[in-house]
Enzyme design. Structure first.
Site, PDB file in Angstrom:
ATOM      1  N   GLY A  27       0.848  -1.206   0.000  1.00  0.00           N
ATOM      2  CA  GLY A  27       0.000   0.000   0.000  1.00  0.00           C
ATOM      3  C   GLY A  27       0.870   1.238   0.000  1.00  0.00           C
ATOM      4  O   GLY A  27       2.097   1.170   0.177  1.00  0.00           O
TER       5      GLY A  27
ATOM      6  N   SER B 290       5.729  -1.942  -2.214  1.00  0.00           N
ATOM      7  CA  SER B 290       5.610  -2.911  -3.327  1.00  0.00           C
ATOM      8  C   SER B 290       4.588  -2.469  -4.374  1.00  0.00           C
ATOM      9  O   SER B 290       3.543  -3.086  -4.513  1.00  0.00           O
ATOM     10  CB  SER B 290       5.316  -4.325  -2.822  1.00  0.00           C
ATOM     11  OG  SER B 290       4.591  -4.382  -1.627  1.00  0.00           O
TER      12      SER B 290
ATOM     13  N   SER C 204       2.650   4.828   0.949  1.00  0.00           N
ATOM     14  CA  SER C 204       3.322   5.308   2.157  1.00  0.00           C
ATOM     15  C   SER C 204       2.285   5.998   3.046  1.00  0.00           C
ATOM     16  O   SER C 204       1.466   6.772   2.560  1.00  0.00           O
ATOM     17  CB  SER C 204       4.413   6.313   1.759  1.00  0.00           C
ATOM     18  OG  SER C 204       5.019   6.838   2.917  1.00  0.00           O
ATOM     19  N   GLY C 205       2.297   5.664   4.308  1.00  0.00           N
ATOM     20  CA  GLY C 205       1.342   6.270   5.239  1.00  0.00           C
ATOM     21  C   GLY C 205      -0.008   5.581   5.276  1.00  0.00           C
ATOM     22  O   GLY C 205      -0.905   5.984   6.020  1.00  0.00           O
ATOM     23  N   ALA C 206      -0.172   4.520   4.488  1.00  0.00           N
ATOM     24  CA  ALA C 206      -1.465   3.817   4.488  1.00  0.00           C
ATOM     25  C   ALA C 206      -1.682   3.061   5.794  1.00  0.00           C
ATOM     26  O   ALA C 206      -2.822   2.852   6.229  1.00  0.00           O
ATOM     27  CB  ALA C 206      -1.553   2.866   3.303  1.00  0.00           C
ATOM     28  N   GLY C 207      -0.586   2.627   6.438  1.00  0.00           N
ATOM     29  CA  GLY C 207      -0.732   1.947   7.727  1.00  0.00           C
ATOM     30  C   GLY C 207      -0.077   0.581   7.820  1.00  0.00           C
ATOM     31  O   GLY C 207      -0.315  -0.174   8.770  1.00  0.00           O
ATOM     32  N   LYS C 208       0.792   0.253   6.890  1.00  0.00           N
ATOM     33  CA  LYS C 208       1.407  -1.076   6.869  1.00  0.00           C
ATOM     34  C   LYS C 208       2.199  -1.363   8.141  1.00  0.00           C
ATOM     35  O   LYS C 208       2.018  -2.401   8.787  1.00  0.00           O
ATOM     36  CB  LYS C 208       2.345  -1.213   5.636  1.00  0.00           C
ATOM     37  CG  LYS C 208       1.633  -0.962   4.310  1.00  0.00           C
ATOM     38  CD  LYS C 208       2.576  -1.054   3.125  1.00  0.00           C
ATOM     39  CE  LYS C 208       3.672  -0.007   3.112  1.00  0.00           C
ATOM     40  NZ  LYS C 208       3.179   1.389   2.974  1.00  0.00           N
TER      41      LYS C 208
HETATM   42  N1  LIG Z   1      -6.677   1.468  10.522  1.00  0.00           N
HETATM   43  C1  LIG Z   1      -5.450   1.963  10.518  1.00  0.00           C
HETATM   44  N2  LIG Z   1      -4.410   1.131  10.304  1.00  0.00           N
HETATM   45  C2  LIG Z   1      -3.140   1.603  10.280  1.00  0.00           C
HETATM   46  N3  LIG Z   1      -2.781   2.879  10.481  1.00  0.00           N
HETATM   47  C3  LIG Z   1      -3.777   3.761  10.706  1.00  0.00           C
HETATM   48  C4  LIG Z   1      -5.134   3.351  10.734  1.00  0.00           C
HETATM   49  N4  LIG Z   1      -5.896   4.427  10.988  1.00  0.00           N
HETATM   50  C5  LIG Z   1      -5.046   5.453  11.114  1.00  0.00           C
HETATM   51  N5  LIG Z   1      -3.753   5.071  10.962  1.00  0.00           N
HETATM   52  C6  LIG Z   1      -2.569   5.956  11.052  1.00  0.00           C
HETATM   53  O1  LIG Z   1      -1.940   6.019   9.774  1.00  0.00           O
HETATM   54  C7  LIG Z   1      -0.522   6.139   9.902  1.00  0.00           C
HETATM   55  C8  LIG Z   1       0.136   5.014   9.124  1.00  0.00           C
HETATM   56  O2  LIG Z   1       1.547   5.135   9.137  1.00  0.00           O
HETATM   57  P1  LIG Z   1       2.538   3.906   8.857  1.00  0.00           P
HETATM   58  O3  LIG Z   1       3.899   4.373   9.173  1.00  0.00           O
HETATM   59  O4  LIG Z   1       2.018   2.682   9.524  1.00  0.00           O
HETATM   60  O5  LIG Z   1       2.369   3.732   7.269  1.00  0.00           O
HETATM   61  P2  LIG Z   1       3.189   2.785   6.288  1.00  0.00           P
HETATM   62  O6  LIG Z   1       2.168   2.207   5.374  1.00  0.00           O
HETATM   63  O7  LIG Z   1       4.056   1.864   7.034  1.00  0.00           O
HETATM   64  O8  LIG Z   1       4.047   3.840   5.441  1.00  0.00           O
HETATM   65  P3  LIG Z   1       5.529   3.678   4.784  1.00  0.00           P
HETATM   66  O9  LIG Z   1       5.331   2.933   3.485  1.00  0.00           O
HETATM   67  O10 LIG Z   1       5.949   5.085   4.535  1.00  0.00           O
HETATM   68  O11 LIG Z   1       6.403   2.966   5.746  1.00  0.00           O
HETATM   69  C9  LIG Z   1      -0.216   6.115  11.395  1.00  0.00           C
HETATM   70  O12 LIG Z   1      -0.086   7.415  11.867  1.00  0.00           O
HETATM   71  C10 LIG Z   1      -1.478   5.441  11.980  1.00  0.00           C
HETATM   72  O13 LIG Z   1      -1.727   5.823  13.309  1.00  0.00           O
HETATM   73 MG   LIG Z   2       6.136   1.589   7.107  1.00  0.00          MG
END
Ligand SMILES: Nc1ncnc2c1ncn2[C@@H]1O[C@H](COP(=O)(O)OP(=O)(O)OP(=O)(O)O)[C@@H](O)[C@H]1O
Ligand SMILES: [Mg+2]
Length: 191
Positions: free
Chosen positions: A18, A92, A20-24
């Protein structure tokens, strides 16, 4: 459950894809804790960390992104073959690379599409990268100046703008349970 008795104890790869910032990473951290309780051996391959060691020096061209994903897939496969629950969190963005990993790993590949609209991810801007991507300070940023190809048939599709991280993590665990990878939990164990 029929499935449960068949797959319990077998390694698998849980692959979060997903924007960046989606929540992975957020979801994977919660799932990791739960899997340590209900599965045992767990390893995490997070894109951010992998790019500082296994894939150090790779950039963000399609070729480098694909190389990064195939390396992660290769390591995930080695671990999962040895009975480890592997959690991968990596943008990815290209379907072809994800599908190649799926072919390598076979049926023990569980793809989770961690989905949030671009505007929501940009609004969260957890790492301050969207601001830089929109201003052009950084190039080839997924969703802004680089493609993201959505999974066509992920095992699970999670919309993180519609629920809290714990609810998303709970659904991931429920899917693994349904697929039969987790030890059954007796009700009183939960108390
Ligand atoms: N249902 C949810 N699941 C995951 N994160 C959520 C949700 N709702 C809100 N958020 C918020 O969204 C943000 C997700 O950030 P995170 O670092 O997990 O993203 P990421 O997909 O790992 O990004 P990256 O690819 O940049 O590493 C966090 O601040 C988290 O608190
Ligand atoms: Mg991440």
């Amino acid at each position: 459950m029929e499935n449960g008795s068949r797959r319990y104890g077998r390694g698998f790869t849980l692959w979060f894809t997903g924007l960046s910032g989606a929540g992975k990473t957020t979801i994977s951290e919660i799932v990791e804790r739960e899997l340590r309780e209900r599965f045992g051996k767990v390893e995490v391959l997070d894109g951010d960390i992998v790019r500082t060691n296994l894939s150090k020096g790779l950039g963000f061209s399609r070729e480098d992104r694909d190389t990064n994903i195939l390396r992660i897939g290769f390591v995930a496969d080695l671990l999962r073959r040895n009975g480890v629950a592997v959690i991968v969190s990596a943008i990815s963005p290209y379907k072809e690379a994800r599908d190649e990993v799926r072919r390598t790993i076979g049926e023990d590949f569980v793809e989770v599409y961690v989905d949030a609209p671009l505007e929501v991810c940009a609004d969260r801007d957890v790492k301050g990268l969207y601001k830089k991507a929109f201003s052009g300070e950084i190039a080839q940023f997924t969703g802004v100046s680089d493609p993201y190809e959505e999974p066509a048939a992920p095992e699970l599709h999670i919309k993180t703008d519609e629920e809290e991280p714990h609810e998303s993590a709970r659904r991931v665990i429920a899917k693994l349970d349904e697929l039969g990878y987790l030890r059954p939990v007796r009700e009183f164990d939960r108390a």
